[in-house]
Design a protein around this motif. Structure first.
Motif, PDB file in Angstrom:
ATOM      1  N   LEU A  93      90.101 -47.053-101.980  1.00  0.00           N
ATOM      2  CA  LEU A  93      90.423 -46.551 -99.997  1.00  0.00           C
ATOM      3  C   LEU A  93      89.934 -48.085 -99.792  1.00  0.00           C
ATOM      4  N   GLU A  94      90.835 -49.026 -98.627  1.00  0.00           N
ATOM      5  CA  GLU A  94      91.095 -50.204 -98.212  1.00  0.00           C
ATOM      6  C   GLU A  94      91.144 -49.568 -96.616  1.00  0.00           C
ATOM      7  N   LEU A  95      90.476 -50.873 -95.876  1.00  0.00           N
ATOM      8  CA  LEU A  95      90.038 -51.146 -94.850  1.00  0.00           C
ATOM      9  C   LEU A  95      90.063 -52.442 -94.105  1.00  0.00           C
ATOM     10  N   ASP A  96      91.260 -53.111 -93.195  1.00  0.00           N
ATOM     11  CA  ASP A  96      91.184 -53.759 -92.544  1.00  0.00           C
ATOM     12  C   ASP A  96      91.242 -54.229 -91.311  1.00  0.00           C
ATOM     13  N   HIS A  97      91.201 -55.125 -90.344  1.00  0.00           N
ATOM     14  CA  HIS A  97      90.878 -55.274 -89.334  1.00  0.00           C
ATOM     15  C   HIS A  97      91.233 -56.155 -88.686  1.00  0.00           C
ATOM     16  N   ALA A  98      90.983 -56.953 -87.939  1.00  0.00           N
ATOM     17  CA  ALA A  98      91.701 -58.656 -87.364  1.00  0.00           C
ATOM     18  C   ALA A  98      90.265 -59.009 -87.440  1.00  0.00           C
ATOM     19  N   VAL A  99      91.236 -60.977 -88.328  1.00  0.00           N
ATOM     20  CA  VAL A  99      89.681 -61.555 -88.145  1.00  0.00           C
ATOM     21  C   VAL A  99      89.089 -61.813 -86.438  1.00  0.00           C
ATOM     22  N   GLY A 100      87.540 -61.501 -86.644  1.00  0.00           N
ATOM     23  CA  GLY A 100      87.136 -62.365 -85.579  1.00  0.00           C
ATOM     24  C   GLY A 100      86.185 -60.210 -84.827  1.00  0.00           C
ATOM     25  N   HIS A 101      86.856 -59.465 -85.265  1.00  0.00           N
ATOM     26  CA  HIS A 101      86.617 -57.988 -84.699  1.00  0.00           C
ATOM     27  C   HIS A 101      85.173 -58.012 -85.725  1.00  0.00           C
ATOM     28  N   ASP A 102      84.089 -58.270 -85.392  1.00  0.00           N
ATOM     29  CA  ASP A 102      82.632 -58.238 -85.730  1.00  0.00           C
ATOM     30  C   ASP A 102      82.051 -57.344 -86.183  1.00  0.00           C
ATOM     31  N   SER A 103      82.297 -56.001 -85.093  1.00  0.00           N
ATOM     32  CA  SER A 103      82.031 -54.559 -85.107  1.00  0.00           C
ATOM     33  C   SER A 103      82.513 -53.889 -86.272  1.00  0.00           C
ATOM     34  N   SER A 104      83.477 -54.035 -86.206  1.00  0.00           N
ATOM     35  CA  SER A 104      85.330 -52.748 -87.941  1.00  0.00           C
ATOM     36  C   SER A 104      83.881 -53.842 -88.852  1.00  0.00           C
ATOM     37  N   CYS A 105      83.633 -55.131 -89.979  1.00  0.00           N
ATOM     38  CA  CYS A 105      83.524 -55.715 -90.231  1.00  0.00           C
ATOM     39  C   CYS A 105      81.609 -55.252 -90.899  1.00  0.00           C
ATOM     40  N   ARG A 106      80.683 -55.236 -89.612  1.00  0.00           N
ATOM     41  CA  ARG A 106      79.421 -54.359 -90.458  1.00  0.00           C
ATOM     42  C   ARG A 106      79.833 -52.863 -90.558  1.00  0.00           C
ATOM     43  N   ILE A 107      80.939 -52.213 -89.518  1.00  0.00           N
ATOM     44  CA  ILE A 107      80.651 -51.023 -89.781  1.00  0.00           C
ATOM     45  C   ILE A 107      81.719 -50.798 -91.365  1.00  0.00           C
ATOM     46  N   ALA A 108      82.086 -51.034 -91.900  1.00  0.00           N
ATOM     47  CA  ALA A 108      82.540 -51.384 -93.225  1.00  0.00           C
ATOM     48  C   ALA A 108      81.649 -51.824 -94.344  1.00  0.00           C
ATOM     49  N   GLU A 109      80.870 -52.950 -93.556  1.00  0.00           N
ATOM     50  CA  GLU A 109      80.243 -53.149 -95.206  1.00  0.00           C
ATOM     51  C   GLU A 109      79.123 -52.108 -95.528  1.00  0.00           C
ATOM     52  N   ARG A 110      78.476 -51.579 -94.093  1.00  0.00           N
ATOM     53  CA  ARG A 110      77.589 -50.445 -93.895  1.00  0.00           C
ATOM     54  C   ARG A 110      78.088 -49.694 -94.660  1.00  0.00           C
ATOM     55  N   CYS A 111      79.541 -49.035 -94.969  1.00  0.00           N
ATOM     56  CA  CYS A 111      80.146 -47.574 -95.542  1.00  0.00           C
ATOM     57  C   CYS A 111      80.685 -48.254 -96.633  1.00  0.00           C
ATOM     58  N   GLY A 112      79.941 -49.437 -97.526  1.00  0.00           N
ATOM     59  CA  GLY A 112      80.211 -49.281 -99.061  1.00  0.00           C
ATOM     60  C   GLY A 112      80.997 -50.380 -98.876  1.00  0.00           C
ATOM     61  N   PHE A 113      82.643 -50.447 -98.291  1.00  0.00           N
ATOM     62  CA  PHE A 113      83.799 -51.080 -98.103  1.00  0.00           C
ATOM     63  C   PHE A 113      83.478 -52.797 -98.179  1.00  0.00           C
ATOM     64  N   ARG A 114      83.253 -53.121 -99.285  1.00  0.00           N
ATOM     65  CA  ARG A 114      82.769 -54.747 -99.953  1.00  0.00           C
ATOM     66  C   ARG A 114      84.375 -55.161 -99.013  1.00  0.00           C
ATOM     67  N   HIS A 115      83.821 -56.383 -98.447  1.00  0.00           N
ATOM     68  CA  HIS A 115      84.873 -57.911 -98.200  1.00  0.00           C
ATOM     69  C   HIS A 115      86.081 -57.894 -99.366  1.00  0.00           C
ATOM     70  N   GLU A 116      86.869 -57.847 -99.307  1.00  0.00           N
ATOM     71  CA  GLU A 116      87.637 -58.821-100.688  1.00  0.00           C
ATOM     72  C   GLU A 116      88.559 -60.442-100.389  1.00  0.00           C
ATOM     73  N   GLY A 117      88.427 -60.313 -98.894  1.00  0.00           N
ATOM     74  CA  GLY A 117      89.150 -61.330 -98.705  1.00  0.00           C
ATOM     75  C   GLY A 117      89.755 -61.572 -96.599  1.00  0.00           C
ATOM     76  N   THR A 118      90.881 -62.573 -97.308  1.00  0.00           N
ATOM     77  CA  THR A 118      91.473 -62.439 -96.191  1.00  0.00           C
ATOM     78  C   THR A 118      92.891 -62.977 -96.299  1.00  0.00           C
ATOM     79  N   LEU A 119      93.609 -62.148 -95.091  1.00  0.00           N
ATOM     80  CA  LEU A 119      94.968 -62.428 -94.889  1.00  0.00           C
ATOM     81  C   LEU A 119      95.430 -62.988 -94.001  1.00  0.00           C
ATOM     82  N   ARG A 120      96.598 -63.763 -94.364  1.00  0.00           N
ATOM     83  CA  ARG A 120      96.960 -64.435 -93.541  1.00  0.00           C
ATOM     84  C   ARG A 120      97.809 -64.259 -92.619  1.00  0.00           C
ATOM     85  N   GLY A 121      97.881 -63.805 -91.543  1.00  0.00           N
ATOM     86  CA  GLY A 121      99.479 -63.507 -91.167  1.00  0.00           C
ATOM     87  C   GLY A 121      99.861 -61.917 -91.937  1.00  0.00           C
ATOM     88  N   ALA A 122      98.961 -61.077 -90.681  1.00  0.00           N
ATOM     89  CA  ALA A 122      99.151 -59.848 -92.394  1.00  0.00           C
ATOM     90  C   ALA A 122      99.077 -58.800 -90.543  1.00  0.00           C
TER      91      ALA A 122
END
Length: 207
Positions: A151-180
Protein backbone atom coordinates in the motif's frame (compact mmCIF):
# COMPACT_ATOMS: atom_id res chain seq x y z
CA UNK A 1 2.75 -13.81 -2.18
CA UNK A 2 0.95 -15.06 -5.32
CA UNK A 3 -2.62 -14.05 -6.08
CA UNK A 4 -4.46 -16.11 -8.67
CA UNK A 5 -7.90 -14.65 -8.05
CA UNK A 6 -7.97 -11.15 -9.54
CA UNK A 7 -11.71 -10.60 -9.34
CA UNK A 8 -12.77 -7.38 -7.59
CA UNK A 9 -13.83 -7.66 -3.93
CA UNK A 10 -17.50 -7.95 -3.05
CA UNK A 11 -19.40 -4.67 -2.78
CA UNK A 12 -20.19 -2.86 -0.64
CA UNK A 13 -16.89 -2.62 1.14
CA UNK A 14 -17.19 -3.32 4.87
CA UNK A 15 -17.56 -0.60 7.47
CA UNK A 16 -14.41 -0.12 9.54
CA UNK A 17 -14.54 0.80 13.24
CA UNK A 18 -12.01 1.99 15.80
CA UNK A 19 -10.76 4.93 17.88
CA UNK A 20 -14.19 6.56 17.90
CA UNK A 21 -14.49 6.43 14.10
CA UNK A 22 -16.76 4.65 11.68
CA UNK A 23 -15.56 4.44 8.10
CA UNK A 24 -18.47 3.75 5.74
CA UNK A 25 -18.91 3.87 1.96
CA UNK A 26 -19.93 7.25 0.54
CA UNK A 27 -23.51 7.62 -0.70
CA UNK A 28 -23.76 9.70 -3.89
CA UNK A 29 -27.54 9.97 -3.45
CA UNK A 30 -27.20 11.61 -0.03
CA UNK A 31 -27.27 15.42 -0.12
CA UNK A 32 -25.38 15.47 3.19
CA UNK A 33 -22.61 13.34 1.68
CA UNK A 34 -22.45 15.51 -1.45
CA UNK A 35 -22.19 18.61 0.75
CA UNK A 36 -19.38 17.09 2.83
CA UNK A 37 -17.56 15.99 -0.32
CA UNK A 38 -17.94 19.48 -1.79
CA UNK A 39 -16.60 21.17 1.34
CA UNK A 40 -13.65 18.80 1.54
CA UNK A 41 -12.65 19.11 -2.11
CA UNK A 42 -12.95 22.91 -2.18
CA UNK A 43 -11.21 23.54 1.14
CA UNK A 44 -8.11 25.74 0.62
CA UNK A 45 -5.87 23.25 2.43
CA UNK A 46 -7.02 20.43 0.16
CA UNK A 47 -6.50 22.57 -2.93
CA UNK A 48 -3.04 23.58 -1.76
CA UNK A 49 -1.78 20.00 -1.70
CA UNK A 50 -4.02 18.12 -4.14
CA UNK A 51 -4.95 18.60 -7.79
CA UNK A 52 -7.42 15.97 -8.96
CA UNK A 53 -8.05 15.35 -12.64
CA UNK A 54 -11.53 16.83 -12.22
CA UNK A 55 -11.40 19.92 -10.03
CA UNK A 56 -14.50 20.49 -7.91
CA UNK A 57 -16.00 23.96 -8.38
CA UNK A 58 -19.66 23.62 -7.32
CA UNK A 59 -22.18 21.13 -5.97
CA UNK A 60 -22.85 19.67 -9.40
CA UNK A 61 -19.18 18.90 -10.03
CA UNK A 62 -18.91 17.56 -6.46
CA UNK A 63 -21.83 15.22 -7.10
CA UNK A 64 -20.25 14.04 -10.35
CA UNK A 65 -16.86 13.29 -8.78
CA UNK A 66 -18.51 11.56 -5.81
CA UNK A 67 -20.47 9.37 -8.20
CA UNK A 68 -17.18 8.48 -9.88
CA UNK A 69 -15.72 7.49 -6.51
CA UNK A 70 -18.76 5.37 -5.65
CA UNK A 71 -18.69 3.73 -9.09
CA UNK A 72 -15.00 2.88 -8.74
CA UNK A 73 -15.75 1.32 -5.36
CA UNK A 74 -18.53 -0.77 -6.87
CA UNK A 75 -16.21 -1.91 -9.66
CA UNK A 76 -13.46 -2.88 -7.22
CA UNK A 77 -10.83 -0.46 -8.57
CA UNK A 78 -10.97 1.68 -5.42
CA UNK A 79 -12.53 1.82 -1.97
CA UNK A 80 -13.81 5.28 -1.04
CA UNK A 81 -14.72 5.77 2.62
CA UNK A 82 -16.52 8.58 4.40
CA UNK A 83 -14.81 9.01 7.77
CA UNK A 84 -17.47 9.68 10.40
CA UNK A 85 -17.78 10.16 14.14
CA UNK A 86 -18.92 6.78 15.47
CA UNK A 87 -21.17 8.36 18.09
CA UNK A 88 -22.88 11.10 16.07
CA UNK A 89 -22.47 9.97 12.47
CA UNK A 90 -21.09 13.38 11.51
CA UNK A 91 -18.83 13.37 8.45
CA UNK A 92 -15.23 14.19 9.33
CA UNK A 93 -13.36 13.51 6.11
CA UNK A 94 -12.44 11.00 3.45
CA UNK A 95 -9.98 8.16 2.96
CA UNK A 96 -9.63 6.13 -0.19
CA UNK A 97 -7.72 3.08 -1.34
CA UNK A 98 -7.15 3.96 -4.98
CA UNK A 99 -5.73 2.43 -8.16
CA UNK A 100 -6.20 -1.11 -6.83
CA UNK A 101 -4.06 -3.43 -8.95
CA UNK A 102 -5.11 -7.02 -8.32
CA UNK A 103 -2.34 -8.45 -10.51
CA UNK A 104 0.46 -6.72 -8.57
CA UNK A 105 -1.57 -6.68 -5.32
CA UNK A 106 -0.93 -2.97 -4.76
CA UNK A 107 -2.91 0.23 -4.24
CA UNK A 108 -2.45 3.86 -3.21
CA UNK A 109 -4.11 5.53 -0.26
CA UNK A 110 -5.12 9.18 0.11
CA UNK A 111 -7.19 11.17 2.58
CA UNK A 112 -8.46 14.57 3.65
CA UNK A 113 -10.10 15.92 6.81
CA UNK A 114 -12.74 18.64 7.04
CA UNK A 115 -11.52 21.87 8.71
CA UNK A 116 -13.67 21.49 11.83
CA UNK A 117 -12.29 17.99 12.48
CA UNK A 118 -8.59 18.82 12.31
CA UNK A 119 -6.34 18.55 15.34
CA UNK A 120 -8.03 15.35 16.58
CA UNK A 121 -5.75 12.77 14.88
CA UNK A 122 -8.63 11.81 12.57
CA UNK A 123 -6.39 11.21 9.54
CA UNK A 124 -3.94 9.15 11.56
CA UNK A 125 -6.59 6.87 13.04
CA UNK A 126 -8.45 6.53 9.72
CA UNK A 127 -5.20 5.65 7.94
CA UNK A 128 -4.30 3.02 10.53
CA UNK A 129 -7.75 1.40 10.23
CA UNK A 130 -7.71 1.46 6.45
CA UNK A 131 -4.17 0.13 6.11
CA UNK A 132 -4.91 -2.75 8.47
CA UNK A 133 -7.97 -3.70 6.42
CA UNK A 134 -6.28 -3.29 3.03
CA UNK A 135 -3.26 -5.42 4.00
CA UNK A 136 -5.23 -8.17 5.76
CA UNK A 137 -5.95 -11.38 3.88
CA UNK A 138 -9.65 -12.21 3.33
CA UNK A 139 -10.88 -14.58 5.98
CA UNK A 140 -8.08 -13.88 8.47
CA UNK A 141 -10.00 -11.48 10.69
CA UNK A 142 -13.49 -10.39 11.77
CA UNK A 143 -13.73 -8.08 8.72
CA UNK A 144 -12.96 -9.44 5.26
CA UNK A 145 -9.65 -7.85 4.28
CA UNK A 146 -8.61 -6.60 0.87
CA UNK A 147 -5.54 -8.83 0.85
CA UNK A 148 -3.04 -6.43 -0.71
CA UNK A 149 0.72 -6.95 -0.61
CA UNK A 150 1.77 -3.28 -0.81
CA UNK A 151 0.00 0.00 0.00
CA UNK A 152 1.57 3.27 -1.15
CA UNK A 153 1.04 6.82 0.10
CA UNK A 154 2.45 9.93 -1.54
CA UNK A 155 2.25 13.64 -0.85
CA UNK A 156 3.74 16.86 -2.16
CA UNK A 157 7.16 17.75 -0.80
CA UNK A 158 6.62 20.25 2.00
CA UNK A 159 3.42 18.68 3.30
CA UNK A 160 5.06 17.86 6.62
CA UNK A 161 1.90 16.81 8.46
CA UNK A 162 1.21 14.10 5.88
CA UNK A 163 4.80 12.93 6.26
CA UNK A 164 4.35 12.57 10.03
CA UNK A 165 1.01 10.77 9.68
CA UNK A 166 2.44 8.33 7.14
CA UNK A 167 5.46 7.45 9.26
CA UNK A 168 3.41 7.16 12.46
CA UNK A 169 1.18 4.63 10.67
CA UNK A 170 4.11 2.50 9.52
CA UNK A 171 4.51 3.86 5.99
CA UNK A 172 8.25 4.06 5.43
CA UNK A 173 9.66 6.96 3.44
CA UNK A 174 11.11 5.43 0.28
CA UNK A 175 12.32 8.50 -1.57
CA UNK A 176 11.48 11.57 -3.63
CA UNK A 177 9.90 11.34 -7.07
CA UNK A 178 10.76 14.33 -9.23
CA UNK A 179 7.97 16.14 -11.02
CA UNK A 180 5.54 13.33 -10.23
CA UNK A 181 2.43 15.32 -9.31
CA UNK A 182 0.65 18.44 -10.52
CA UNK A 183 1.18 21.83 -8.96
CA UNK A 184 -1.76 23.23 -7.02
CA UNK A 185 -4.78 23.79 -9.30
CA UNK A 186 -2.71 23.30 -12.48
CA UNK A 187 -2.52 20.51 -15.01
CA UNK A 188 0.42 22.01 -16.91
CA UNK A 189 3.10 22.21 -14.18
CA UNK A 190 4.61 19.65 -11.84
CA UNK A 191 6.17 19.29 -8.40
CA UNK A 192 8.07 16.64 -6.47
CA UNK A 193 6.49 14.18 -4.09
CA UNK A 194 7.57 11.97 -1.22
CA UNK A 195 6.72 8.29 -1.59
CA UNK A 196 5.88 6.17 1.45
CA UNK A 197 4.79 2.54 1.50
CA UNK A 198 3.78 -0.24 3.84
CA UNK A 199 3.86 -3.97 3.13
CA UNK A 200 1.58 -6.67 4.46
CA UNK A 201 4.64 -8.24 6.07
CA UNK A 202 5.49 -5.05 8.00
CA UNK A 203 4.47 -4.95 11.68
CA UNK A 204 1.06 -3.54 12.49
CA UNK A 205 0.87 -0.19 14.26
CA UNK A 206 -0.97 0.44 17.52
CA UNK A 207 -1.85 4.10 18.06
Amino acid sequence: MVHTDIRPPAHPVPDLHGNGLRLRPWDADSEADVEAWFRGRTDPEFRRWNTPLKITTDLDSARESLRDAVRNTAEGTAAAYCVTDAATGAALGHIGVNVINRVMSTARVGYWVLPEARGRRIAMHALALTARWALTEPGSGPVRGLGLHRLELDHAVGHDSSCRIAERCGFRHEGTLRGAMWEAERHDAYRDLHLHARLAADPDVNL
